[in-house]
Design an enzyme around this catalytic site. Structure first.
Site, mmCIF file in Angstrom:
data_model
loop_
_atom_site.group_PDB
_atom_site.id
_atom_site.type_symbol
_atom_site.label_atom_id
_atom_site.label_comp_id
_atom_site.label_asym_id
_atom_site.label_seq_id
_atom_site.Cartn_x
_atom_site.Cartn_y
_atom_site.Cartn_z
ATOM 1 N N VAL A 111 0.802 -1.084 0.028
ATOM 2 C CA VAL A 111 -0.071 0.097 0.021
ATOM 3 C C VAL A 111 0.766 1.354 0.089
ATOM 4 C CG1 VAL A 111 -1.661 1.199 1.254
ATOM 5 C CG2 VAL A 111 -1.540 -1.296 1.390
ATOM 6 N N CYS A 112 0.548 2.399 -0.896
ATOM 7 C CA CYS A 112 1.544 3.469 -0.828
ATOM 8 C C CYS A 112 0.593 4.449 0.134
ATOM 9 C CB CYS A 112 1.593 3.989 -2.308
ATOM 10 S SG CYS A 112 2.807 5.306 -2.467
ATOM 11 N N LEU A 113 0.892 4.491 1.340
ATOM 12 C CA LEU A 113 0.218 5.847 1.869
ATOM 13 C C LEU A 113 1.468 6.398 2.544
ATOM 14 C CD1 LEU A 113 -2.466 6.839 2.683
ATOM 15 C CD2 LEU A 113 -2.418 5.100 4.743
#
Ligand SMILES: [Zn+2]
Lengths: 184, 436
Positions: A111-113
């Protein structure tokens, strides 16, 4: 050394220890204590559920997000949370357990957060992470892509991207990749 | 006991230990008792600075030294006899702070080589090496030492030993309090600190003094690498996941590092990025901070000098933090770091609470609301292994609700510690439950 020991005794007398100290037992860890507090302070809307495969292990759990608006409405997305003993110094490790079509989530579930990596700070809590995750489904963003094809689609043709999202969510194939069915 | 030879070796040390100086404590008794206190103090040196620390401890008169280090390939080294051979093989190309070593020792465990070397050089000292992680050992192991000196290279290991030593303190037994001397370096910077577990500020109290190094955004790594480090991160975090999912990555396994190195090299070629090396790969995946030999020597010297003073009481010890900044000229500064009352490790240590073991958890929770020292109206609570009751989220509340009707004696042991959080308070509480 004797001086140090007598300092301890003085401290103990000052605290006026009540009764026998008893045998030493395992202490609740700093990470467990922090997660206990964070869980208690969560605000979960109706679109989010958590599950604990082992209720005694609060460091490992699953979050399910069921968006009730936006392009991903109607789906149920599962994320595994793994909090290590170095929490909150380290962020929790979050992965999507399904193969989904999303510009900020790759096919492996990464996840790109920002707050899960470079912007993580120990003062942030699990609620901040969960709010961030929910936002990814309302506003997928093409500028930080992990799934580059999905990001290109979103950037170039929003309508086509929306159709691809629907196709992928029902278990269809988008650009030669078959996605998992995620409808509730 | 002392031969002419050994009395010469310790001549200067004994000067300090047999006469009071202007700073020695009034109550201190110099002489043979102090010397024997030093010689019989069992002391532990651990971590990447361990070898440097080990040498200093042996030369400071400690005679029973244990050392823990997990280092494998880089050989050990001693200032004194320069013998530097650098080749480009894996085993020795990653020696950044290994200033001196012997060719024959390459590939042997650091701790063992160091122990044997020091035993040969300093007669009468007994060194017990252990090759492994500090986390392999338990409280019983740490209980045997008088003082623990650590030069660990990760925050995680520091926090672990800190929490372990604090957890060991038993108010009934003064010897359970082990002075903990911590040294650390980062390039030209370093720090040495003396921690008296539960008495003075601990690692956890000072955690905000160590800002974590900013990580590279995953998105940059995945799509547009710009630096050789980005390619390494990609190989480590993304390629490994894809190709070797079932094989947990081990940063101490040279084959694993080699695989990541090759994958990173391949990717760097694609994006026309230069500079990926094996050494850099190891540094990035292990999050190694550059080590400078002389900074390590300064810090190791500071920590061992504190060990000597604490073991013998000959001079006042560091109270409690010395920072050393060598990156811009030289600057050192000593201050007293403060103990945080709400420190999750040394703050709010468990308070004793006497309970009736036949009371149900629900009844106990009700009493927490009434007890003047608690006044907790909506608590969630657990032991180290069990979630006793968690009010939120609803799924967990449901799973733990049945515990409310169970008796305390079925949920906790006599003397066990529970941790309680209540939304009305910003701090958490720890109680040791003593059965009536
Ligand atoms: Zn503390």
């Amino acid at each position: 050394m004797l001086k140090i020991w007598s300092m301890k005794q003085q401290q103990q007398q000052a605290e006026n220890a009540e009764g026998a100290a008893g045998k030493k037992k395992k202490k609740v860890t700093a990470a467990q204590l922090r997660v206990q507090r964070d869980l208690q302070e969560l605000t979960l809307g109706s679109t989010m559920k958590m599950s604990f495969p082992n209720p005694d292990d609060i460091l490992n759990f699953t979050l399910t997000i069921e968006p009730d608006e936006g392009m991903y409405k109607g789906g149920a997305f599962h994320f595994s949370f793994n909090v290590n003993q170095n929490f909150p110094h380290d962020p929790p490790k979050v992965k999507c357990t399904q193969k989904i079509y999303h510009p900020n989530i790759d096919l492996e579930g990464n996840v790109c957060l920002n707050i899960l990596r470079e912007d993580w700070k120990p003062v942030l809590n699990l609620n901040a992470v969960i709010v961030g995750m929910q936002f990814l489904f309302l506003e997928p963003n093409a500028s930080d892509p992990l799934n580059k094809e999905a990001a290109d689609d979103l950037r170039q043709n929003r309508e086509a991207f929306k159709r691809n999202v629907r196709t992928s969510m029902t278990g269809g194939t988008v650009r030669n990749v078959q996605y998992e069915r995620v409808m509730k | 006991m002392a031969s002419a030879d050994s009395s010469l070796r310790w001549k200067h040390l004994h000067k300090v230990l047999t006469k009071p100086g202007p700073f020695s404590d009034e109550d201190w008794v110099p002489g043979s008792e102090t010397i024997s206190a030093l010689e019989t103090s069992k002391i532990l040196g651990a971590g990447g600075l361990g070898c440097e620390i080990l040498k200093n401890l042996a030369l400071s008169g400690f005679k029973d030294i244990h050392v823990i280090d997990m280092g494998k390939s880089p050989p050990i080294t001693f200032s004194g006899i320069p013998q530097l051979t650098l080749t480009d093989t894996i085993d020795i190309s990653n020696l950044n702070r290994q200033f001196l070593f012997r060719q024959a020792d390459i590939g042997k465990p650091k701790a063992e080589v160091a122990a044997a070397f020091v035993e040969r050089r300093v007669k009468g000292v007994k060194i017990t090496p252990y090759v492994g992680k500090i986390q392999d050992k338990d409280e019983d192991y740490y209980m045997q030492f008088k003082i623990v000196v650590c030069g660990l290279d990760s925050i995680e290991a520091r926090r672990w030993i800190n929490a372990t030593l604090i957890g060991m303190v038993d108010p009934e037994n003064p010897e359970s309090l082990k002075p903990f001397i911590d040294g650390g370096t980062e390039g030209f910077k370093g720090q040495a600190r003396v921690i008296l577990p539960t008495l003075s500020s601990c690692i956890e109290c000072q955690l905000d003094m160590h800002a974590p190094r900013p990580a590279v955004p995953l998105c940059t790594i995945a799509t547009i690498p710009r630096q050789p480090q980005h390619c390494i991160e990609w190989a480590h975090q993304i390629a490994w996941q894809e190709k070797r999912k079932d094989d947990p990555f081990d940063s101490d396994d040279l084959d694993h590092i080699g695989w990541v190195y090759n994958a990173a090299l391949e990717r760097a070629k694609q994006f026309h990025i230069h500079g990926v090396t094996f050494q850099m790969t190891q540094g990035v995946v292990k999050n190694i901070i550059p080590a400078i030999a002389s900074t390590n020597a300064v810090i190791a010297a500071a920590t061992t000098s504190e060990a000597l003073k604490i073991a013998t009481s000959c001079n006042p010890y560091l109270d409690n933090y010395m920072m050393y900044a060598g990156e811009e000229g030289v600057y050192t500064y000593t201050f007293e770091a403060e103990k945080k009352p709400d420190c999750p490790v040394c703050g709010n240590l468990a308070r004793n609470m006497t309970v009736d073991p036949d009371m149900t958890l629900q009844e106990y929770i009700d009493t927490l609301g009434d007890r003047p020292e608690a006044q907790l109206k909506k608590p969630s609570m657990r032991t180290e292994e069990k979630t006793l009751y968690q009010r939120f989220p609803p799924q967990l509340e449901e799973q733990t609700r049945a515990n409310l009707q169970r008796k305390l004696r079925d949920l906790v042991e006599d003397g066990q510690e529970i941790a309680v959080s209540d939304p009305a308070y910003t701090i958490d509480f720890r109680y040791r439950l003593l059965f009536k």
